[in-house]
Design an enzyme around this catalytic site. Sequence first.
Site, PDB file in Angstrom:
ATOM      1  N   ALA A 106       0.854  -1.196   0.000  1.00 27.45           N
ATOM      2  CA  ALA A 106       0.000   0.000   0.000  1.00 27.45           C
ATOM      3  C   ALA A 106       0.883   1.238   0.000  1.00 27.45           C
ATOM      4  O   ALA A 106       2.105   1.151   0.187  1.00 27.45           O
ATOM      5  CB  ALA A 106      -0.892   0.008   1.237  1.00 27.45           C
ATOM      6  N   LYS A 107       0.306   2.367  -0.208  1.00 27.00           N
ATOM      7  CA  LYS A 107       1.026   3.637  -0.061  1.00 27.00           C
ATOM      8  C   LYS A 107      -0.019   4.728   0.075  1.00 27.00           C
ATOM      9  O   LYS A 107      -1.150   4.584  -0.390  1.00 27.00           O
ATOM     10  CB  LYS A 107       1.891   3.915  -1.294  1.00 27.00           C
ATOM     11  CG  LYS A 107       3.042   4.845  -1.038  1.00 27.00           C
ATOM     12  CD  LYS A 107       4.204   4.116  -0.389  1.00 27.00           C
ATOM     13  CE  LYS A 107       5.352   5.044  -0.064  1.00 27.00           C
ATOM     14  NZ  LYS A 107       6.522   4.303   0.395  1.00 27.00           N
TER      15      LYS A 107
END
Length: 418
Positions: A106-107
């Site tokens: 994720a980011k």
Amino acid sequence: MIWEESHLYKNSLRQLDRAASVMDLDPNILIRLHTPKRALIVSVPVMMDDGKIKVFDGYRVHHNMILGPAKGGIRYHQDVTLSEVAALAMLMTFKCSLMALPLGGAKGGICVNPSELSMGELQRMTRRYTTEILPFIGPEKDIPAPDIGTNGQVMSWIMDTYSQEVGHAVPGVVTGKPIDVGGSLGREEATGRGVVYTIIEAAKVANMNLDESISVSIQGYGNVGGAAARKIEKIGCKITSISDVSGGIYNANGLNLDDVKTYLDKNKVLKGYPEADFVTNTELLELDCDILIPAALDGQITERNADKIKAKIIAEGANGPTTSAGDQILNDRGVLVIPDILANAGGVVVSYFEWVQGLQHLFWTEKEVNNKLWDIMSAAFHRVHHISQERKVSIRTAALVAGIDRLASAMKTRGFFP
Ligand code: NAD
């Protein structure tokens, strides 16, 4: 497609496709990995100190959650876009898989220049962003961490906001926290330390003795670059050049990092440091040195400068610092490039340790953390090096092959839904 707007996303896709072709990846898996699982776009209204409301664009992207909860940093920077965040989320998927962690990728990020905000504004923006992405995050779902422009303080505000919402303290919702709110010893320096661990292993392969004759240039003197500099100085190499957003400083005889710290404490930026020559961030990359650590932004080494780089080993502290075209030139020239998903994985590895410690409410000593980090980083380096020798591919492609292979196998075993 909206995801592909940034250079970083296009570049990451090219790397993925190259690795897929080498390993003969099932096209059904490849097509799934081309796009993220989901993304949340939020508006973050903030009451500024002058009483006016400013609205910032924020993002959180889940690329893949097959191996476990998603993991990835939160970036505060004026160039943040959905596509850039999506590319960084994709890299996190491959990085977590490569390091054999039970985590997906994720980011997140906000398009803002944090240096223009007061502490109060920064806190209000962080808390509102957290509230907006709250349905997306959680210790079983998605665990943010620091990245460019964010730090332990920002993580504490995220943890506090989340905890207030659910009614009890949830340290496992973020990593990179200060120790007094459930952080792990060794986390702050983990990424830079891990970069140096991979350099130690790469130097063995390259028959390079890491002593005072070895000069090191570092672009970006923040969390990653700063910790890497201190660690590599400790093992005996000479740091000849470092930089920050204001530019770089160079001294062929080696920089004194204690002096630099005193200067930075007073002046905030490196520019003007008296015991060295000033160089631009572009010039720094081309200076005479044995080891280069790009530890700032992406897209720094390209077809324009890759043939001018003198370093024999490049360890990518930053995410995506080398473009595909730049990478090709470095490969052709025989430069040993330790790719981002391997070189800077120490951060997510110790984040994983922090998450585990938080869930168990049982904390480890710094020695335990560093020893476990060393075991994982050095084993990963040799696993990747072996694949690179066996398949006659670059270390970057080999790292992706290792990461994608584990993930693909889990995707096949779980099966496609519906
Ligand atoms: P940071 O904000 O602590 O430091 C960034 C450094 O880069 C600062 O010295 C800043 O002045 C400098 N910088 C900013 N703009 C620049 C420019 N245009 N040219 C040159 N230097 C510039 O960030 P960080 O956490 O050290 O992250 C640096 C890189 O490492 C990023 O690519 C990030 O994604 C990657 N990374 C960080 C972690 C982590 O644990 N913090 C983990 C893995 C990867």
